[in-house]
Design a protein around this motif. Sequence first.
Motif, mmCIF file in Angstrom:
data_model
loop_
_atom_site.group_PDB
_atom_site.id
_atom_site.type_symbol
_atom_site.label_atom_id
_atom_site.label_comp_id
_atom_site.label_asym_id
_atom_site.label_seq_id
_atom_site.Cartn_x
_atom_site.Cartn_y
_atom_site.Cartn_z
ATOM 1 N N GLN A 110 29.346 37.017 47.834
ATOM 2 C CA GLN A 110 30.356 36.223 47.127
ATOM 3 C C GLN A 110 29.928 35.996 45.678
ATOM 4 O O GLN A 110 30.726 36.133 44.752
ATOM 5 C CB GLN A 110 30.556 34.885 47.847
ATOM 6 N N GLN A 111 28.669 35.648 45.476
ATOM 7 C CA GLN A 111 28.163 35.401 44.124
ATOM 8 C C GLN A 111 28.224 36.673 43.277
ATOM 9 O O GLN A 111 28.565 36.631 42.099
ATOM 10 C CB GLN A 111 26.732 34.851 44.167
ATOM 11 N N ASN A 112 27.917 37.804 43.905
ATOM 12 C CA ASN A 112 27.999 39.085 43.203
ATOM 13 C C ASN A 112 29.428 39.351 42.754
ATOM 14 O O ASN A 112 29.668 39.784 41.621
ATOM 15 C CB ASN A 112 27.483 40.206 44.109
ATOM 16 N N LEU A 113 30.382 39.077 43.627
ATOM 17 C CA LEU A 113 31.789 39.284 43.291
ATOM 18 C C LEU A 113 32.206 38.364 42.151
ATOM 19 O O LEU A 113 32.851 38.797 41.196
ATOM 20 C CB LEU A 113 32.655 39.032 44.525
ATOM 21 N N VAL A 114 31.824 37.106 42.224
ATOM 22 C CA VAL A 114 32.166 36.150 41.166
ATOM 23 C C VAL A 114 31.554 36.587 39.843
ATOM 24 O O VAL A 114 32.203 36.524 38.797
ATOM 25 C CB VAL A 114 31.721 34.718 41.555
ATOM 26 N N SER A 115 30.314 37.063 39.891
ATOM 27 C CA SER A 115 29.654 37.478 38.642
ATOM 28 C C SER A 115 30.329 38.708 38.034
ATOM 29 O O SER A 115 30.318 38.876 36.817
ATOM 30 C CB SER A 115 28.165 37.729 38.870
ATOM 31 N N ARG A 116 30.930 39.554 38.854
ATOM 32 C CA ARG A 116 31.640 40.721 38.335
ATOM 33 C C ARG A 116 32.928 40.307 37.627
ATOM 34 O O ARG A 116 33.414 41.025 36.754
ATOM 35 C CB ARG A 116 31.951 41.711 39.461
ATOM 36 N N LEU A 117 33.480 39.167 37.999
ATOM 37 C CA LEU A 117 34.733 38.701 37.406
ATOM 38 C C LEU A 117 34.522 37.651 36.329
ATOM 39 O O LEU A 117 35.230 37.640 35.334
ATOM 40 C CB LEU A 117 35.606 38.052 38.496
ATOM 41 N N SER A 118 33.647 36.750 36.551
ATOM 42 C CA SER A 118 33.388 35.497 35.835
ATOM 43 C C SER A 118 33.931 34.392 36.733
ATOM 44 O O SER A 118 34.902 34.604 37.477
ATOM 45 C CB SER A 118 34.013 35.412 34.436
ATOM 46 N N GLU A 119 33.316 33.255 36.658
ATOM 47 C CA GLU A 119 33.715 32.157 37.541
ATOM 48 C C GLU A 119 35.152 31.725 37.286
ATOM 49 O O GLU A 119 35.911 31.459 38.218
ATOM 50 C CB GLU A 119 32.763 30.976 37.389
ATOM 51 N N ARG A 120 35.552 31.675 36.047
ATOM 52 C CA ARG A 120 36.921 31.270 35.706
ATOM 53 C C ARG A 120 37.945 32.236 36.294
ATOM 54 O O ARG A 120 38.918 31.834 36.922
ATOM 55 C CB ARG A 120 37.077 31.166 34.188
ATOM 56 N N LYS A 121 37.707 33.527 36.108
ATOM 57 C CA LYS A 121 38.644 34.523 36.632
ATOM 58 C C LYS A 121 38.639 34.527 38.165
ATOM 59 O O LYS A 121 39.690 34.729 38.785
ATOM 60 C CB LYS A 121 38.312 35.914 36.104
ATOM 61 N N ALA A 122 37.479 34.322 38.767
ATOM 62 C CA ALA A 122 37.403 34.267 40.228
ATOM 63 C C ALA A 122 38.223 33.095 40.755
ATOM 64 O O ALA A 122 38.952 33.236 41.749
ATOM 65 C CB ALA A 122 35.947 34.165 40.684
ATOM 66 N N ASP A 123 38.130 31.943 40.088
ATOM 67 C CA ASP A 123 38.924 30.780 40.486
ATOM 68 C C ASP A 123 40.418 31.065 40.321
ATOM 69 O O ASP A 123 41.226 30.707 41.183
ATOM 70 C CB ASP A 123 38.542 29.543 39.669
ATOM 71 N N GLN A 124 40.785 31.708 39.228
ATOM 72 C CA GLN A 124 42.193 32.051 38.994
ATOM 73 C C GLN A 124 42.693 33.021 40.064
ATOM 74 O O GLN A 124 43.796 32.862 40.594
ATOM 75 C CB GLN A 124 42.371 32.677 37.613
ATOM 76 N N LEU A 125 41.876 34.017 40.366
ATOM 77 C CA LEU A 125 42.266 34.992 41.382
ATOM 78 C C LEU A 125 42.435 34.315 42.731
ATOM 79 O O LEU A 125 43.406 34.587 43.447
ATOM 80 C CB LEU A 125 41.229 36.121 41.470
ATOM 81 N N ALA A 126 41.516 33.435 43.085
ATOM 82 C CA ALA A 126 41.625 32.714 44.360
ATOM 83 C C ALA A 126 42.918 31.902 44.399
ATOM 84 O O ALA A 126 43.623 31.894 45.416
ATOM 85 C CB ALA A 126 40.412 31.816 44.569
#
Length: 134
Positions: A110-126
Motif C-alpha cells: 500500500q505504501q509503495n502504491l501511495v508513493s508512486r502517486l503521492s499521498e494527495r493523489k492517492a487520497d483523491q483516487l480513493a
Amino acid sequence: MRDQLAYLIASINRQLEEEMSDILKPQGVAIEHFRILTALAAADARPMRDLASAVLIDPASLTKVIDRMVVEALVFRAPDPNDRRKVLICMASKGKALYERLKILHDAQQQNLVSRLSERKADQLADILRGLMN
C-alpha cells in the motif's frame, strides 16, 4: 480500449492482485485467504453472505475456501447467537497471528502504491473510487 475507465480499473486491479499474490506466495497464502482474514480482522465474526460480499467471492466458492481455512485452523464456524440457523465465520488465533504477519507485507505494498502517486493523489483516487461504488 486503453482509455476506457472500466478497462483501466480492471487492469490496475489485476496488476495489484498479481503483486500481492507474489508477496503472499512465499508465505504459502492465497490472496483469497488474506482477504478473508482482513475482513474478519475488521469484525469479530461475519455471516457467510456478508463475508462473501466483503471479499468479492461468490458464496459457493467461499464455502470451499472457508472449508480449507478451517482445516488449516485459520478460521472456525460458530452459530449466530441471534439466529441459530445462521453460521458465523470467526478468525482463530492462528489466523490472527498469520494476519498480523501478512498485514505488514500488505501495508508495504500500500505504501509503495501511495508513493508512486503521492499521498494527495492517492487520497483523491480513493475518494473518486469510493464515489463510483454503489
